[in-house]
Design a protein around this motif. Structure first.
Motif, short mmCIF file in Angstrom:
data_model
loop_
_atom_site.label_atom_id
_atom_site.label_comp_id
_atom_site.label_asym_id
_atom_site.label_seq_id
_atom_site.Cartn_x
_atom_site.Cartn_y
_atom_site.Cartn_z
N HIS A 378 9.56 40.31 62.65
CA HIS A 378 8.34 41.12 62.62
C HIS A 378 7.40 40.79 63.77
O HIS A 378 6.60 41.63 64.19
N ASP A 379 7.50 39.56 64.33
CA ASP A 379 6.58 39.14 65.39
C ASP A 379 7.19 39.24 66.79
O ASP A 379 6.64 38.70 67.75
N GLY A 380 8.32 39.94 66.91
CA GLY A 380 8.93 40.13 68.23
C GLY A 380 9.79 38.98 68.69
O GLY A 380 10.05 38.84 69.89
N THR A 381 10.26 38.15 67.77
CA THR A 381 11.18 37.07 68.11
C THR A 381 12.53 37.34 67.46
O THR A 381 12.64 38.18 66.57
N ALA A 382 13.54 36.62 67.93
CA ALA A 382 14.88 36.77 67.35
C ALA A 382 14.97 35.95 66.07
O ALA A 382 14.54 34.80 66.02
N ARG A 383 15.53 36.55 65.05
CA ARG A 383 15.70 35.86 63.75
C ARG A 383 17.19 35.67 63.51
O ARG A 383 17.96 36.64 63.55
N ILE A 384 17.59 34.44 63.28
CA ILE A 384 19.01 34.11 63.10
C ILE A 384 19.21 33.64 61.66
O ILE A 384 18.70 32.59 61.27
N ASP A 385 19.93 34.42 60.86
CA ASP A 385 20.21 34.08 59.47
C ASP A 385 21.70 33.80 59.34
O ASP A 385 22.54 34.69 59.53
N ARG A 386 22.04 32.57 58.98
CA ARG A 386 23.43 32.11 58.93
C ARG A 386 23.95 32.05 57.50
O ARG A 386 23.19 32.05 56.54
N GLY A 387 25.28 31.95 57.39
CA GLY A 387 25.92 31.61 56.12
C GLY A 387 26.31 32.76 55.23
O GLY A 387 26.58 32.54 54.05
N PHE A 388 26.39 34.00 55.73
CA PHE A 388 26.77 35.13 54.90
C PHE A 388 28.29 35.27 54.86
O PHE A 388 28.95 35.20 55.90
#
Length: 689
Positions: A378-388
C-alpha cells in the motif's frame, strides 16, 4: 539637452542631467510610504544590470532651511531604481559615484507627480507577457533564469508564463474576452493537449473552479502519490518513455503520470526482478507477482520456525552487538554523528538484522514445495509473502493403505472418525458390540477397552477437569489461549479439549481493497510474527504457551481473540446485541477510526446522497460552507466536500466511538489524558467546529 549636475544652476526644468549616485536622496514628498520589498529591489537590480536603466529618475534640488542648494537631489520618481543602484554598489558592480541619468523637475508638485507615477499606469496583460516571453525563449534561446534577470521577475514566474503558452489559443482568447479568470487559465495549462483542454472547457458547467478543471484534465492519469508511481519512480518512468504532467501553478506533489498502462508494466517488471532474485537465492519452487495481493488463492501457508544459530553466527551476532553498544555509549551525548561513525552504525544494524533473521527458517521440504507472492504494498514498496503451498504440492495425509484407517493413540480410526475395534472390518455383519466386549471375560490381555467404557471414563475425567479448571484462573487463561492458538495457527487440526470455536470472517467481500490497507498490513505483520514463534508440532504447543510469561500469554490471547471480531452489519442479519457489544468493545479499547479512515469521494462522499454530504460539511465545517455547496451537482459536491473535510477528524456515526464513562464523569477541571480529545461531547473524535 543633457547636462552635468555641476552646471545645474543654469539648467531649466525638464532638462536631462547626470547626477552622481551618492548625491541622490529619497524625497520626503514621495507618495509611496510603504517601502519596496527586497525581492522587488533585487528584480530591479537584475533588470538594470542586464539592460541599463531604461527610465530616468525625476529629481528636484535639495535646499536647506535658508533656501540654499545643498548640492544633493531628492528623487521624486524612481526611488526603487535608486535603491537598486545602491544594491549594485554593494555588490561592487558599479561605484557609488556612478552618474545616473535624471530629469530635473522644479515646476510640478513633487507629491502629485509621485502619485501620478504610481497610480496612472497599467501592467501588461498576462497573454501579452506569455507571447513576449515565449518569443524571447524561441528566438533568442533564453532560459527562464536569463529572461527573469533581464525583466526583474523571478524565474518561477517566467516558467509559469512560458507554461501558459501551452494553453489553446482558443482558450487564451476566451481569457482576453474576460470569460476565464487567470486561475482558471492556469488550471488548463496542466496539459499541452489543446483538444483535451477545449473538450474539458466545453463540458464545464457553471462551476468552473480551477480544481475541477485540473481534476477533469487529469482524470485518466495517475497521481505521483499513487503507490505504483512511488514504486517505479519518476526517473525509471521517464527513461521508459513516459511523460509526467507537472502543474507549475499549484503544489502538485510530483505531478501526474500520463500512461497508466506503461506504469503498470514497469511495476510488474520490477516485481518480477525481485521475485527472480528471491527464487534464486532462497530456492522456492515458484514465485508469482501481482500489483494487488490475490487474496482468493486458497492455498495453505507454512511459516518459518525457530532454529538454533550456528556457533559462527552466534559469535558474529555477539561481536556486532558489542560494537554497536560501544559506539552508542561513546557517542551518546553527540548532537551529530561523524559520517564514518554514522555509516558504521548502519552497517552494524544491517548485520544484526541479518543474523536475527536467521533465528527463524523454513523447512527445506517446505521451500521445495512452496512458493512466494511478490506484490505491491500500500505504501509503494515491494511486499514478499513466503510459504504458500498449492493443493497439488500438499503432502498426502498418512493413512492405512488397506482400509483407509489411521492410528490414533493406539486405536484404529476410520475415515469418518469412528473407533474400529480389533476384528472389525468396517463391513456390515462383522461388528462386535461394546456390551459383548464388556461381558467377555476370556481374559485377552491385548484387547482394547470398549467404546462405552472409554466414553464413561473420559466423561468423568471431563467433569473433574471442568471443576478444577474453574478454580484455577491462571491455568484457564493458558487453556483458552491454547484453544484459540490451535485454531488460529494450525488450520484443520483439532488439538484442544475445550469446546471454544474460533471463527474469523473475511472482510474483503464487504469492503473492496480493505486487505491492502496500512491497517491490514499491520495486522498481517503481527500475525506473521506470532506464527514464526509457534512450535512446529501442535503437540508441543501447550508447553510453549505454558512457558510464556504472563504478558506474552495475554498478548497471544489478545491477538487470537482479535481475529474473531466481527462487527459487520448485514441487511439480512438481526443481531442487535452483537452490535451493542461491538460498540461497548470500541469504547473499552478507545477505538479512534480517524487513524484508519478518511472521508473521501471513494470511501464515502461519492456513495451517499447530497443530503448526507451537506450534513457532513455542516457538522464538520459549518452552515455557511454547506450553504455555498447546496447548488452543486453531486460529483462536484463530493469533490468539494472531500477538501473541506480533510483534517477535520469528521467521521460518520457508524465509525464514531462513544467516550468511556470514566472520561465523561470527570470534572471539567480534570486533566485530559494524552491522546484523548478534550471535549464534553458523547463521541470522539469530534468534528471540527
Amino acid at each position: 539637452m543633457t547636462t552635468n549636475a555641476k552646471t545645474e544652476t543654469t539648467t531649466q526644468s525638464g532638462t536631462e542631467i547626470f547626477v552622481p549616485l551618492n548625491k541622490l536622496k529619497k524625497s520626503p514628498r514621495n507618495a509611496r510610504k510603504t517601502p519596496h520589498s527586497e525581492a522587488h529591489i533585487e528584480a530591479l537590480a537584475g533588470s538594470i544590470g542586464a539592460k541599463g536603466m531604461l527610465q530616468n529618475l525625476v529629481i528636484e534640488p535639495e535646499a536647506n532651511a535658508d533656501g540654499e542648494a545643498t548640492g544633493f537631489y531628492l528623487v521624486t520618481i524612481g526611488e526603487g531604481r535608486r535603491l537598486a543602484q545602491l544594491l549594485r554598489v554593494k555588490r561592487k558592480e558599479i561605484r557609488k559615484t556612478e552618474n545616473i541619468r535624471c530629469v530635473l523637475d522644479t515646476e510640478n508638485d513633487p507629491q502629485e507627480i509621485s502619485l501620478d507615477e504610481n497610480v496612472t499606469r497599467e501592467a501588461m496583460s498576462v497573454p501579452d507577457q506569455v507571447e513576449r516571453f515565449r518569443e524571447l525563449s524561441e528566438r533568442k534561446g533564453w532560459g527562464a533564469e536569463e529572461i527573469a534577470a533581464r525583466f526583474g521577475v523571478s524565474a518561477h514566474v517566467v516558467r509559469q508564463r512560458l507554461r501558459l503558452g501551452a494553453v489553446s489559443p482558443k482558450l487564451m482568447q476566451v481569457y482576453r474576452d474576460g470569460d476565464l479568470t487567470l486561475d482558471q487559465l492556469m488550471a488548463f495549462a496542466i496539459t499541452e493537449d489543446h483538444a483535451r483542454q477545449e473538450q474539458v472547457y466545453e463540458s464545464l458547467s457553471y462551476n468552473r473552479e480551477p480544481w475541477i478543471i485540473r481534476r477533469d484534465l487529469t482524470k485518466t492519469n495517475i497521481e505521483a502519490t499513487d503507490r505504483r508511481a512511488i514504486f517505479v519512480g519518476p526517473e525509471a518512468y521517464a527513461e521508459a518513455g513516459g511523460t509526467i504532467i507537472r502543474d507549475l501553478f499549484t503544489e502538485d506533489q510530483g505531478g501526474f503520470y500520463e500512461d497508466p498502462a506503461l506504469l503498470d508494466r514497469l511495476v510488474i517488471e520490477r516485481l518480477e526482478g525481485i521475485a527472480d532474485e528471491v527464487r534464486q537465492t532462497e530456492g522456492w519452487k515458484w514465485t508469482s507477482v501481482h500489483i494487488d495481493f490475490p487474496h482468493a488463492h486458497g492455498m495453505r501457508r507454512a511459516y518459518p520456525h525457530a532454529v538454533e544459530l550456528s556457533e559462527e553466527d552466534t559469535a558474529a551476532a555477539e561481536a556486532a552487538q558489542a560494537q554497536y553498544d560501544a559506539l552508542t555509549e561513546q557517542y551518546d551525548s553527540a548532537e551529530e554523528l561523524p559520517d564514518d561513525v554514522d555509516q558504521r552504525f548502519g552497517e552494524l544494524e544491517a548485520e544484526i538484522e541479518r543474523i536475527d533473521a536467521l533465528h527463524h527458517a523454513y523447512d527445506a521440504d517446505e521451500i521445495a514445495r512452496g512458493g512466494v507472492f511478490v506484490v505491491l504494498n500500500h505504501d509503494g514498496t515491494a511486499r514478499i509473502d513466503r510459504g504458500f503451498i498449492r493443493a497439488e504440492d500438499q503432502k498426502p495425509e498418512p493413512e492405512d493403505a488397506e482400509d483407509g484407517c489411521t492410528e490414533v493413540e493406539g486405536h484404529r480410526v476410520s475415515a469418518d472418525g469412528e473407533i474400529i475395534e480389533d476384528g472389525e472390518s468396517g463391513e456390515e455383519g462383522n461388528h462386535v458390540s461394546a456390551l459383548d466386549a464388556e461381558d467377555d471375560d476370556a481374559g485377552d490381555d491385548g484387547k482394547p477397552l470398549s467404546d462405552l467404557l472409554i466414553r464413561d471414563l473420559t466423561a468423568r475425567r471431563t467433569l473433574g477437569l471442568r471443576l478444577v479448571l474453574g478454580e484455577q484462573p491462571d491455568m484457564a487463561l493458558i487453556a483458552v489461549t491454547h484453544a484459540l492458538a490451535v485454531q488460529t495457527f494450525y488450520r484443520g487440526v483439532d488439538a484442544s479439549c475445550l469446546g471454544i470455536r474460533s471463527t474469523s470472517s473475511t472482510l474483503a467481500s464487504h469492503a473492496d481493497g480493505i486487505e491492502d490497507t496500512a491497517a491490514a498490513k499491520a495486522l498481517t505483520d503481527r500475525h506473521e510474527g506470532w506464527a514464526a514463534d509457534m512450535t512446529r508440532d501442535v503437540a508441543d504447543l501447550w508447553g510453549f504457551i505454558a512457558g510464556l510469561d504472563h504478558a506474552s500469554v495475554m498478548a497471544l490471547l489478545a491477538h487470537c481473540a482479535s481475529l474473531t471480531v466481527n462487527a459487520v452489519k448485514q441487511p439480512a442479519e438481526r443481531k442487535p446485541y452483537a452490535q451493542q457489544t461491538a460498540d461497548s468493545l470500541a469504547t473499552a479499547v478507545t477505538l479512534d477510526m480517524t487513524a484508519h479512515w478518511l472521508p473521501t469521494v471513494r470511501t464515502y462522499l461519492g456513495r451517499v446522497t447530497k443530503a448526507h454530504i451537506l450534513a457532513a460539511v455542516r457538522e464538520a465545517v459549518g452552515d455557511e460552507a454547506a450553504d455555498r455547496m447546496a447548488g452543486m451537482k453531486k460529483e462536484a459536491m463530493a469533490q468539494a466536500a472531500e477538501q473541506l473535510l480533510a483534517g477535520t477528524g469528521w467521521l460518520p456515526s457508524l465509525l464514531r466511538t462513544t467516550q468511556p464513562a470514566w472520561l465523561r464523569k470527570q470534572p471539567e477541571t480534570a486533566p485530559i489524558p494524552d491522546g484523548m480529545p478534550g471535549t464534553e461531547e458523547e463521541s470522539f473524535p469530534v468534528a471540527a467546529e
